[in-house]
Design an enzyme around this catalytic site. Structure first.
Site, PDB file in Angstrom:
ATOM      1  N   MET A   1       0.853  -1.179   0.000  1.00  0.00           N
ATOM      2  CA  MET A   1       0.000   0.000   0.000  1.00  0.00           C
ATOM      3  C   MET A   1       0.897   1.239   0.000  1.00  0.00           C
ATOM      4  O   MET A   1       1.432   1.611   1.042  1.00  0.00           O
ATOM      5  CB  MET A   1      -0.910  -0.019   1.223  1.00  0.00           C
ATOM      6  CG  MET A   1      -1.586   1.292   1.500  1.00  0.00           C
ATOM      7  SD  MET A   1      -2.747   1.323   2.879  1.00  0.00           S
ATOM      8  CE  MET A   1      -1.750   0.901   4.271  1.00  0.00           C
ATOM      9  N   PRO A   2       1.087   1.871  -1.140  1.00  0.00           N
ATOM     10  CA  PRO A   2       1.876   3.099  -1.184  1.00  0.00           C
ATOM     11  C   PRO A   2       1.154   4.247  -0.473  1.00  0.00           C
ATOM     12  O   PRO A   2      -0.044   4.446  -0.644  1.00  0.00           O
ATOM     13  CB  PRO A   2       2.001   3.403  -2.672  1.00  0.00           C
ATOM     14  CG  PRO A   2       1.661   2.137  -3.372  1.00  0.00           C
ATOM     15  CD  PRO A   2       0.721   1.417  -2.481  1.00  0.00           C
TER      16      PRO A   2
END
Length: 61
Positions: A1-2
């Site tokens: 999850m950036p």
């Protein structure tokens, strides 16, 4: 999850922030090969009195 944090001076419109979020999300999806739902963006706005460049506060320019 950036998770991306964008720090910028106050003054951008809601439309500009929407465009920024869209373009940054597209770039991350393309380069990190992840779904757009995984991209989180935090926009932090600073007052002009809280930013300095070359020893001068932005509010004093």
């Amino acid at each position: 999850m950036p998770i991306v944090q964008v720090e910028m001076l106050k003054g951008r419109t809601l439309e500009q922030k929407r465009a920024l979020a869209q373009k940054v999300t597209e770039a991350i999806v393309e380069t990190a090969n992840c779904p757009k739902e995984a991209v989180k963006i935090i926009i932090r706005e600073m007052d002009f009195e809280n930013f300095s460049q070359a020893g001068v506060l932005k509010c004093d320019e």
